[in-house]
Design a protein around this motif. Sequence first.
Motif, PDB file in Angstrom:
ATOM      1  N   GLY A   1      45.491  86.729  33.125  1.00  0.00           N
ATOM      2  CA  GLY A   1      44.130  87.247  33.021  1.00  0.00           C
ATOM      3  C   GLY A   1      43.143  86.197  32.553  1.00  0.00           C
ATOM      4  O   GLY A   1      42.018  86.121  33.059  1.00  0.00           O
ATOM      5  N   SER A   2      43.556  85.367  31.624  1.00  0.00           N
ATOM      6  CA  SER A   2      42.658  84.350  31.073  1.00  0.00           C
ATOM      7  C   SER A   2      42.443  83.182  32.042  1.00  0.00           C
ATOM      8  O   SER A   2      41.547  82.362  31.835  1.00  0.00           O
ATOM      9  CB  SER A   2      43.230  83.806  29.754  1.00  0.00           C
ATOM     10  N   GLN A   3      43.276  83.095  33.098  1.00  0.00           N
ATOM     11  CA  GLN A   3      43.160  81.993  34.055  1.00  0.00           C
ATOM     12  C   GLN A   3      42.749  82.477  35.445  1.00  0.00           C
ATOM     13  O   GLN A   3      42.973  81.795  36.439  1.00  0.00           O
ATOM     14  CB  GLN A   3      44.488  81.243  34.141  1.00  0.00           C
ATOM     15  N   LEU A   4      42.146  83.636  35.512  1.00  0.00           N
ATOM     16  CA  LEU A   4      41.790  84.225  36.796  1.00  0.00           C
ATOM     17  C   LEU A   4      40.853  83.326  37.604  1.00  0.00           C
ATOM     18  O   LEU A   4      41.043  83.131  38.811  1.00  0.00           O
ATOM     19  CB  LEU A   4      41.144  85.600  36.581  1.00  0.00           C
ATOM     20  N   LEU A   5      39.850  82.753  36.944  1.00  0.00           N
ATOM     21  CA  LEU A   5      38.909  81.860  37.634  1.00  0.00           C
ATOM     22  C   LEU A   5      39.644  80.642  38.173  1.00  0.00           C
ATOM     23  O   LEU A   5      39.408  80.212  39.319  1.00  0.00           O
ATOM     24  CB  LEU A   5      37.794  81.431  36.686  1.00  0.00           C
ATOM     25  N   PHE A   6      40.540  80.085  37.362  1.00  0.00           N
ATOM     26  CA  PHE A   6      41.321  78.918  37.788  1.00  0.00           C
ATOM     27  C   PHE A   6      42.154  79.251  39.021  1.00  0.00           C
ATOM     28  O   PHE A   6      42.203  78.478  39.983  1.00  0.00           O
ATOM     29  CB  PHE A   6      42.222  78.464  36.637  1.00  0.00           C
ATOM     30  N   ILE A   7      42.807  80.407  39.013  1.00  0.00           N
ATOM     31  CA  ILE A   7      43.655  80.824  40.144  1.00  0.00           C
ATOM     32  C   ILE A   7      42.835  80.968  41.415  1.00  0.00           C
ATOM     33  O   ILE A   7      43.228  80.492  42.488  1.00  0.00           O
ATOM     34  CB  ILE A   7      44.376  82.148  39.816  1.00  0.00           C
ATOM     35  N   VAL A   8      41.674  81.625  41.280  1.00  0.00           N
ATOM     36  CA  VAL A   8      40.811  81.835  42.452  1.00  0.00           C
ATOM     37  C   VAL A   8      40.345  80.501  43.027  1.00  0.00           C
ATOM     38  O   VAL A   8      40.412  80.266  44.244  1.00  0.00           O
ATOM     39  CB  VAL A   8      39.594  82.719  42.081  1.00  0.00           C
ATOM     40  N   LEU A   9      39.897  79.606  42.158  1.00  0.00           N
ATOM     41  CA  LEU A   9      39.357  78.324  42.623  1.00  0.00           C
ATOM     42  C   LEU A   9      40.434  77.424  43.226  1.00  0.00           C
ATOM     43  O   LEU A   9      40.201  76.794  44.268  1.00  0.00           O
ATOM     44  CB  LEU A   9      38.641  77.605  41.475  1.00  0.00           C
ATOM     45  N   ILE A  10      41.612  77.340  42.588  1.00  0.00           N
ATOM     46  CA  ILE A  10      42.641  76.466  43.161  1.00  0.00           C
ATOM     47  C   ILE A  10      43.183  77.054  44.467  1.00  0.00           C
ATOM     48  O   ILE A  10      43.564  76.301  45.377  1.00  0.00           O
ATOM     49  CB  ILE A  10      43.804  76.180  42.178  1.00  0.00           C
ATOM     50  N   SER A  11      43.199  78.370  44.592  1.00  0.00           N
ATOM     51  CA  SER A  11      43.662  78.985  45.838  1.00  0.00           C
ATOM     52  C   SER A  11      42.690  78.692  46.973  1.00  0.00           C
ATOM     53  O   SER A  11      43.100  78.321  48.077  1.00  0.00           O
ATOM     54  CB  SER A  11      43.818  80.503  45.659  1.00  0.00           C
TER      55      SER A  11
END
Length: 388
Positions: free
Chosen positions: A286-296
């Motif tokens: 949950g705390s890395q949602l932005l990171f996951i979206v951007l790297i994907s």
Amino acid sequence: MEFILHLALILLFTKISGQLALKIGQPSVLGELLAGVILGPAVLGWIQQTSFIHEFSEIGVLVLMFIAGLETDLEQLKANWKSAFAVAVLGVLFPFIGGYSLALAFGMSQGHALFLALLFCATSVSISVQALKEMNKLNSREGTTILGAAVVDDILVVVLLAVLMSVLGTGESVSIGALIGKKVLFFGIIIAACIWLIPMVMKLFARFQVSETIVSAGVIIALAFSYFAEYMGIAGIIGAFAAGIAISQTKHKETVEHKLEPIAYGIFVPVFFVSIGLNISFEGVGSQLLFIVLISIMAIATKLFGGALGARLTGFNGRSSMAIGTGMVSRGEVALIIAGTGLSSGLLDPEYYTSIIIMVIVTTLVTPSLLKFIFSKTETSGKQRSAS
């Protein structure tokens, strides 16, 4: 005996989900991949990644690539080698720059940023192969270019990984010349075996009077080539693919293909698809949602446009170029292996491990649908031109 129940569940869920995917106009492989997500820790939690599933899936992906080799038009592959090389090189360059820039933007160290950039470069076309096969595009000019590019991509990534681990002090010191020489030696031995050894082996086994010797010979050659590829520092799927091409040049191609396919797609390949989905878990992301979206997004976009540009520069039209770029998007099991290597060597920050695994799964899940969409658009455009 639990593995018997797991195998039954895997086969049941992959066939049902595959059929549902076809019903809504998607490749069945997408449904089979989602079956792994549903059965695994991310949703139901009925099946965990075990050594049994891992080993079964290893056989599955090797057999899948072996069959792809059997069905590949060698002349078409030779004719498109320049395009394959350009697709692979730009399909490594763009993701490397994108991954490195994004990692630095999130405050990663130089070492971690370089490793993430390398992870972005990986390509696994095993998922693309299945999607292309379902659409009868595996032997198309686009399909053979994707397969050829995957071979070059694997070599580039393996060399870069060895250099990176050596430079950052997490692996043995390597000689770039020796490393490249090892790859050249591999292909030299494989080509020689394909020309002289494989026809002799198949001819010898054809004389045996025990049952199904031709199929057994094909499987033996595929496994031997895969083991040799791994031993020489190249992905085993490349060895299996080469074995398929070798046997496709003999008169036993049809026999091996028709008798192996029911076993492969009935048992082993579904386990491979499910094993990809079993790696995903949503705990603590949950705390890395932005990171996951951007790297994907970055992983999909850089590989797609890098590969597409390579194809466009070597004579493909716009839609075909996009199809080729899309075929290179999936990171699959190759990136999962590299991620595990990075975690154990300290090159991958454990804090980001789960997020990166999710990115790998996302790229793998979107590839079949994107391929179906682009190829359907290409066919529609072709029909409209013919009508006019």
